[in-house]
Design a protein around this motif. Sequence first.
Motif, PDB file in Angstrom:
ATOM      1  N   SER A  93       0.837  -1.193   0.000  1.00  0.00           N
ATOM      2  CA  SER A  93       0.000   0.000   0.000  1.00  0.00           C
ATOM      3  C   SER A  93       0.875   1.248   0.000  1.00  0.00           C
ATOM      4  O   SER A  93       1.524   1.572   0.991  1.00  0.00           O
ATOM      5  CB  SER A  93      -0.912   0.017   1.219  1.00  0.00           C
ATOM      6  OG  SER A  93      -1.565   1.270   1.320  1.00  0.00           O
ATOM      7  N   ASN A 108       1.671  -1.747   5.086  1.00  0.00           N
ATOM      8  CA  ASN A 108       0.409  -2.426   4.818  1.00  0.00           C
ATOM      9  C   ASN A 108       0.494  -3.204   3.519  1.00  0.00           C
ATOM     10  O   ASN A 108       0.994  -2.707   2.512  1.00  0.00           O
ATOM     11  CB  ASN A 108      -0.730  -1.409   4.734  1.00  0.00           C
ATOM     12  CG  ASN A 108      -2.058  -2.090   4.475  1.00  0.00           C
ATOM     13  OD1 ASN A 108      -2.476  -2.228   3.343  1.00  0.00           O
ATOM     14  ND2 ASN A 108      -2.709  -2.528   5.532  1.00  0.00           N
ATOM     15  N   TYR A 109       0.030  -4.436   3.581  1.00  0.00           N
ATOM     16  CA  TYR A 109      -0.081  -5.298   2.398  1.00  0.00           C
ATOM     17  C   TYR A 109      -1.483  -5.882   2.375  1.00  0.00           C
ATOM     18  O   TYR A 109      -2.083  -6.135   3.424  1.00  0.00           O
ATOM     19  CB  TYR A 109       0.913  -6.453   2.461  1.00  0.00           C
ATOM     20  CG  TYR A 109       2.312  -6.091   2.036  1.00  0.00           C
ATOM     21  CD1 TYR A 109       2.692  -6.184   0.694  1.00  0.00           C
ATOM     22  CD2 TYR A 109       3.250  -5.666   2.956  1.00  0.00           C
ATOM     23  CE1 TYR A 109       3.978  -5.867   0.300  1.00  0.00           C
ATOM     24  CE2 TYR A 109       4.537  -5.346   2.564  1.00  0.00           C
ATOM     25  CZ  TYR A 109       4.892  -5.447   1.236  1.00  0.00           C
ATOM     26  OH  TYR A 109       6.161  -5.130   0.833  1.00  0.00           O
ATOM     27  N   GLN A 110      -1.967  -6.108   1.179  1.00  0.00           N
ATOM     28  CA  GLN A 110      -3.216  -6.841   1.025  1.00  0.00           C
ATOM     29  C   GLN A 110      -3.065  -7.804  -0.132  1.00  0.00           C
ATOM     30  O   GLN A 110      -2.237  -7.603  -1.011  1.00  0.00           O
ATOM     31  CB  GLN A 110      -4.382  -5.898   0.810  1.00  0.00           C
ATOM     32  CG  GLN A 110      -4.237  -4.944  -0.340  1.00  0.00           C
ATOM     33  CD  GLN A 110      -5.387  -3.968  -0.374  1.00  0.00           C
ATOM     34  OE1 GLN A 110      -6.518  -4.313  -0.025  1.00  0.00           O
ATOM     35  NE2 GLN A 110      -5.118  -2.757  -0.791  1.00  0.00           N
ATOM     36  N   ASN A 123      -5.600  -8.560   4.737  1.00  0.00           N
ATOM     37  CA  ASN A 123      -5.105  -7.196   4.824  1.00  0.00           C
ATOM     38  C   ASN A 123      -4.331  -7.138   6.133  1.00  0.00           C
ATOM     39  O   ASN A 123      -4.905  -7.353   7.199  1.00  0.00           O
ATOM     40  CB  ASN A 123      -6.267  -6.204   4.826  1.00  0.00           C
ATOM     41  CG  ASN A 123      -5.782  -4.775   4.717  1.00  0.00           C
ATOM     42  OD1 ASN A 123      -4.708  -4.422   5.197  1.00  0.00           O
ATOM     43  ND2 ASN A 123      -6.587  -3.945   4.084  1.00  0.00           N
TER      44      ASN A 123
END
Length: 142
Positions: A93, A108-110, A123
């Motif tokens: 992100s 942040n990763y999703q 997420n």
Amino acid sequence: MDTASLRIVTLFLLAACVSLYIYTNRQQDFYDQHSKPAIFEILKEVSTWKTEALQKHLSSEAQKTLTEQQLEQLLEHYRQFGQLVSIDELTFSRLASALSLIGQNRINYQGEATFSQTKAHINITLTANDDGYKIYNLTITR
């Protein structure tokens, strides 16, 4: 506002956008190398869905906000997914990275993951500290 002032403001905004893009691109390169492998290891251990495993990987901020009852409810909900098998794709992100400039440093990763019972969307927001990475927020949905 005259034309000269408008040009200066436009150039300033363009330079700010380019700078943010370069900054978040460098952040992505760094965290893709360091935090992506950590995310898999953290989620592999956490997906036993035992209280101790989750608490070990929670950031101090997250631990302060969760009561024991909320933690148990969360684990009960996530048990339906089963053990983590693989992470199919993770997307960094840039927004979270850019916001880290004015606040706490959060990563942040999703993406998509395969668990033993189903595929799910994850997420995950991490904080970096001396011990590695800790979970600030984790959401898993079908």
